[in-house]
Design a protein around this motif. Structure first.
Motif, short mmCIF file in Angstrom:
data_model
loop_
_atom_site.label_atom_id
_atom_site.label_comp_id
_atom_site.label_asym_id
_atom_site.label_seq_id
_atom_site.Cartn_x
_atom_site.Cartn_y
_atom_site.Cartn_z
N ALA A 27 -1.46 -6.57 6.91
CA ALA A 27 -2.27 -6.13 5.77
C ALA A 27 -2.72 -4.69 6.02
O ALA A 27 -2.93 -4.29 7.16
N TYR A 28 -2.83 -3.94 4.95
CA TYR A 28 -3.33 -2.58 5.04
C TYR A 28 -4.84 -2.58 5.00
O TYR A 28 -5.45 -3.41 4.33
N GLU A 29 -5.44 -1.62 5.70
CA GLU A 29 -6.87 -1.44 5.70
C GLU A 29 -7.18 0.00 5.35
O GLU A 29 -6.33 0.88 5.52
N GLY A 30 -8.40 0.28 4.91
CA GLY A 30 -8.80 1.62 4.52
C GLY A 30 -9.06 2.52 5.72
O GLY A 30 -8.70 2.22 6.84
N GLY A 31 -9.67 3.64 5.44
CA GLY A 31 -9.97 4.62 6.47
C GLY A 31 -9.37 5.96 6.11
O GLY A 31 -8.83 6.14 5.02
N ASN A 32 -9.48 6.90 7.01
CA ASN A 32 -8.99 8.25 6.77
C ASN A 32 -7.54 8.26 6.27
O ASN A 32 -7.25 8.62 5.15
N PHE A 33 -6.61 7.87 7.12
CA PHE A 33 -5.22 7.72 6.72
C PHE A 33 -4.81 6.26 6.71
O PHE A 33 -3.64 5.92 6.69
N GLY A 34 -5.78 5.38 6.76
CA GLY A 34 -5.53 3.95 6.71
C GLY A 34 -5.19 3.38 8.06
O GLY A 34 -5.14 4.07 9.08
N SER A 35 -4.99 2.09 8.05
CA SER A 35 -4.55 1.38 9.25
C SER A 35 -3.77 0.16 8.80
O SER A 35 -3.81 -0.24 7.63
N ILE A 36 -3.05 -0.42 9.74
CA ILE A 36 -2.34 -1.66 9.47
C ILE A 36 -2.84 -2.69 10.46
O ILE A 36 -3.01 -2.40 11.65
N ALA A 37 -3.14 -3.87 9.94
CA ALA A 37 -3.59 -4.98 10.77
C ALA A 37 -2.51 -6.05 10.76
O ALA A 37 -1.77 -6.17 9.79
N TRP A 38 -2.42 -6.78 11.86
CA TRP A 38 -1.46 -7.87 11.90
C TRP A 38 -2.06 -9.06 12.61
O TRP A 38 -2.96 -8.95 13.43
N LYS A 39 -1.55 -10.23 12.23
CA LYS A 39 -1.94 -11.49 12.85
C LYS A 39 -0.65 -12.20 13.23
O LYS A 39 0.24 -12.37 12.39
N THR A 106 -3.68 5.76 0.67
CA THR A 106 -5.15 5.73 0.64
C THR A 106 -5.73 6.53 -0.51
O THR A 106 -6.95 6.59 -0.66
N GLY A 107 -4.88 7.18 -1.30
CA GLY A 107 -5.35 8.04 -2.37
C GLY A 107 -5.48 9.49 -1.94
O GLY A 107 -5.70 10.38 -2.75
N ARG A 108 -5.36 9.75 -0.65
CA ARG A 108 -5.40 11.12 -0.12
C ARG A 108 -4.05 11.79 -0.34
O ARG A 108 -3.05 11.13 -0.56
N ASP A 109 -4.05 13.11 -0.24
CA ASP A 109 -2.78 13.82 -0.25
C ASP A 109 -1.94 13.28 0.89
O ASP A 109 -2.44 12.98 1.97
N SER A 110 -0.64 13.17 0.63
CA SER A 110 0.24 12.53 1.59
C SER A 110 1.13 13.56 2.29
O SER A 110 1.26 14.70 1.83
N PHE A 111 1.71 13.16 3.40
CA PHE A 111 2.65 13.98 4.15
C PHE A 111 3.97 13.24 4.21
O PHE A 111 3.99 12.01 4.26
N SER A 112 5.07 13.97 4.28
CA SER A 112 6.37 13.34 4.48
C SER A 112 6.40 12.65 5.83
O SER A 112 5.67 13.02 6.75
N ASP A 113 7.25 11.66 5.95
CA ASP A 113 7.40 10.92 7.20
C ASP A 113 7.75 11.88 8.33
O ASP A 113 8.76 12.56 8.28
N PRO A 114 6.92 11.94 9.38
CA PRO A 114 7.18 12.86 10.49
C PRO A 114 8.51 12.58 11.18
O PRO A 114 9.13 13.49 11.73
N ALA A 115 8.98 11.33 11.14
CA ALA A 115 10.27 11.00 11.77
C ALA A 115 11.43 11.62 10.99
O ALA A 115 12.43 12.04 11.57
N LEU A 116 11.29 11.71 9.68
CA LEU A 116 12.37 12.29 8.86
C LEU A 116 12.44 13.80 9.03
O LEU A 116 13.51 14.40 8.88
#
Length: 124
Positions: A27-39, A106-116
């Motif tokens: 599940a996604y969570e909020g925050g500056n650039f967000g976070s991902i949680a897993w169970k 998150t609604g913030r300005d986004s960046f391209s995938d750093p891996a790409l």
């Protein structure tokens, strides 16, 4: 399964005896650039040694999970601007590999995938 913004879910495993049986939810969570949680829940009758690799940073965490038990963790995504690529494996079961990748909006300005862009070399 793949979708926009690098969203991908890959599930590899086996139904052979002594194969890992895990339920993995995220599940996604909020925050500056967000976070991902897993169970992760161990559905098997045997204990499992589970490793979660963050393919962006190369950091990994290994945990032992008893039968019927669950563990939950989360990863802040500020370092890579909301992008994630997690690989879940189980010791003793080479066929088991779950991969969860994508970008948390998150609604913030986004960046391209750093891996790409070649700024990050994915591990794993």
């Amino acid at each position: 399964m793949s979708g926009p913004n690098g969203f991908a879910r890959y599930f590899n495993g086996s139904i052979a005896s002594h194969s890992a049986a895990l339920d993995i939810r995220s599940a996604y969570e909020g925050g500056n650039f967000g976070s991902i949680a897993w169970k992760i829940t161990n559905l098997d009758a045997n204990s499992a040694e589970i490793t979660v690799l963050d393919a962006y940073s190369g950091r990994e965490a290994t945990r032992f999970l008893e039968p019927g038990k669950s563990l939950g963790e989360s990863l802040r995504l500020d370092e890579f601007f909301g992008w994630y690529d997690l690989i879940v494996t189980v010791a003793g079961d080479a066929a088991f590999k779950y991969r969860l990748a994508g970008h948390v909006e998150t609604g913030r300005d986004s960046f391209s995938d750093p891996a790409l862009r070649g700024l990050v070399t994915l591990k794993g």
